[in-house]
Design an enzyme around this catalytic site. Structure first.
Site, PDB file in Angstrom:
ATOM      1  CG  MET A 194      -1.792  -1.134   1.322  1.00  0.00           C
ATOM      2  SD  MET A 194      -2.172  -1.502   3.033  1.00  0.00           S
ATOM      3  CE  MET A 194      -0.538  -1.554   3.740  1.00  0.00           C
ATOM      4  N   PRO A 195       1.886   1.280  -0.825  1.00  0.00           N
ATOM      5  CG  PRO A 195       3.835   0.632  -1.881  1.00  0.00           C
ATOM      6  CD  PRO A 195       2.388   0.297  -1.773  1.00  0.00           C
TER       7      PRO A 195
END
Lengths: 78, 78, 78, 78, 78, 78
Positions: free
Chosen positions: D1-2
């Site tokens: 989930m960058p």
């Protein structure tokens, strides 16, 4: 003394609008400030909220500009 | 290699101005870069400064958009 | 209502220190708040400052982790 | 989930352009999303990218607004 | 695809706690995600929330580190 | 003079690791700096990269802390 930054794409919440309205912004500011009061006992006066509107071509998801990713997602679902 | 981000509302510092001037921005950049040199020995060349101007309707304080909060504050003081 | 974010590497300002001291942090907070007062007439009470210390291996410059870039820079100068 | 935030000055990559093009933005989004897939095994769908364009007078380097710093740097090199 | 960043001081919401609890963090994440759903029709799955806890000595207000400013404020009120 | 901020959860890229390794961080710094060189002609020396690792309980997605959201997602897929 919380600081809340809300980043959203610069577009309307319904088809006939092109951007977030002043009323929607006020609702976001009110809602998130009350959340911090309710959850962490932070007084309303000590919370800052900054809303950043980002052009859709400046937002990427799935390795693509946001609108193109949404088109691919919509096509897949059909 | 410090990075300094300065977020301010997009408005003038005196009544007859609508925005931060180029001279004021240059003074902020100079002042904060020298501060990091004086306090932490960071060379001027290694400091980046980014100034973000935020529309007043996108800035919240006291659970309200900034201008409305200031009006309430001013009314209370009277 | 300015918000100032100061990002620096987590290291001392002189060889025998490993981190920014509380005194240095207080000097940064004081200095940058007074700068906004002097340049933009922002009252001290309306400025928030957040200092973020970043581990040197999490900071990149010149395509390299910060410490390695500095070593290369120092070697070039000799 | 960058989340990847890319801040660049609002200017063209070649002399006859005034801003970053949509194609260049798409290439940044694609490139950085693939980098996170290759290095950290993050699926493309879980990476958000936000590109922020900053006016050159709002960007400071070397204690000066960016364009002035570049002029001084260019003069020194000669 | 909103991104919400919540910055708070690293301290407890009641006297006998030293930090924000996991339950409080979950309540912030749930509350702010639902707010974006209700106000802007953003699906829960498209909102990212990042909570940043900041040491009190790294947070400035009123030109002072946060705890010292609070002490002065409390003394004034008496 | 780009600044790239990469926010990722503090966890390993493979099951037996608890965090991003120094090698992976160096690969992110190198990759994103070269991307800005290739796409926008930004010299390596003028790009700063900051990697922020965020504890999984501080990251929200789908209205839930990240790990819980992933569990629900995994359960749905089965």
């Amino acid at each position: 003394m919380p600081i809340v930054t809300i980043q959203v794409t610069r577009e309307g919440s319904v088809p006939d609008r092109q951007s977030v309205t002043a009323e929607e912004k006020a609702a976001l500011i009110k809602g998130v400030s009350e959340l911090l009061l309710n959850v962490l006992n932070k007084p309303l006066e000590s919370t800052f909220v900054v809303i950043e509107e980002v052009d859709t071509e400046n937002w990427g998801w799935g390795g693509l500009p946001a609108l193109e990713y949404r088109r691919q997602l919509a096509a897949k679902i059909k």
